[in-house]
Design a protein around this motif. Structure first.
Motif, mmCIF file in Angstrom:
data_model
loop_
_atom_site.group_PDB
_atom_site.id
_atom_site.type_symbol
_atom_site.label_atom_id
_atom_site.label_comp_id
_atom_site.label_asym_id
_atom_site.label_seq_id
_atom_site.Cartn_x
_atom_site.Cartn_y
_atom_site.Cartn_z
ATOM 1 N N MET A 1 0.828 -1.180 0.000
ATOM 2 C CA MET A 1 0.000 0.000 0.000
ATOM 3 C C MET A 1 0.882 1.256 0.000
ATOM 4 N N PHE A 2 1.996 1.181 0.727
ATOM 5 C CA PHE A 2 2.920 2.314 0.806
ATOM 6 C C PHE A 2 3.443 2.700 -0.581
ATOM 7 N N TRP A 3 3.951 1.720 -1.325
ATOM 8 C CA TRP A 3 4.544 2.011 -2.634
ATOM 9 C C TRP A 3 3.509 2.421 -3.663
ATOM 10 N N LEU A 4 2.299 1.887 -3.559
ATOM 11 C CA LEU A 4 1.222 2.333 -4.441
ATOM 12 C C LEU A 4 0.902 3.804 -4.178
ATOM 13 N N GLY A 5 0.896 4.185 -2.900
ATOM 14 C CA GLY A 5 0.672 5.583 -2.544
ATOM 15 C C GLY A 5 1.764 6.492 -3.067
ATOM 16 N N VAL A 6 3.014 6.027 -2.973
ATOM 17 C CA VAL A 6 4.138 6.811 -3.499
ATOM 18 C C VAL A 6 3.973 7.009 -5.006
ATOM 19 N N ALA A 7 3.650 5.929 -5.711
ATOM 20 C CA ALA A 7 3.508 6.007 -7.171
ATOM 21 C C ALA A 7 2.351 6.916 -7.576
#
Length: 79
Positions: A1-7
């Protein structure tokens, strides 16, 4: 979820910066140097920037949710 938010946040923010440069060089430079200005630009010009603004906000929400979940997992492992 963290990396999806960053992207999502990065794509939305870059889209807002490009639209800000199209509107005015001052908006563009301000958005590039100070990130919240891009969000302000998106709010002031919501009709043209609703998709990139929503992407950026959704990215921020997912980023903080993912970071919170990661911290909670780290705390439970540490105990």
């Amino acid at each position: 979820m963290f990396w999806l938010g960053v992207a999502l946040g990065l794509v939305g923010w870059l889209w807002l910066v490009v639209n800000a440069f199209r509107s005015s060089p001052l908006w563009g430079v301000g958005s590039l140097l100070i990130s919240p200005i891009a969000l302000i630009f998106g709010l002031l010009n919501f009709a043209e920037n609703k998709i990139p603004l929503l992407l950026a906000v959704a990215g921020l929400v997912l980023y903080f949710m993912g970071a919170g979940a990661a911290m909670q997992d780290a705390m439970s492992v540490a105990q």
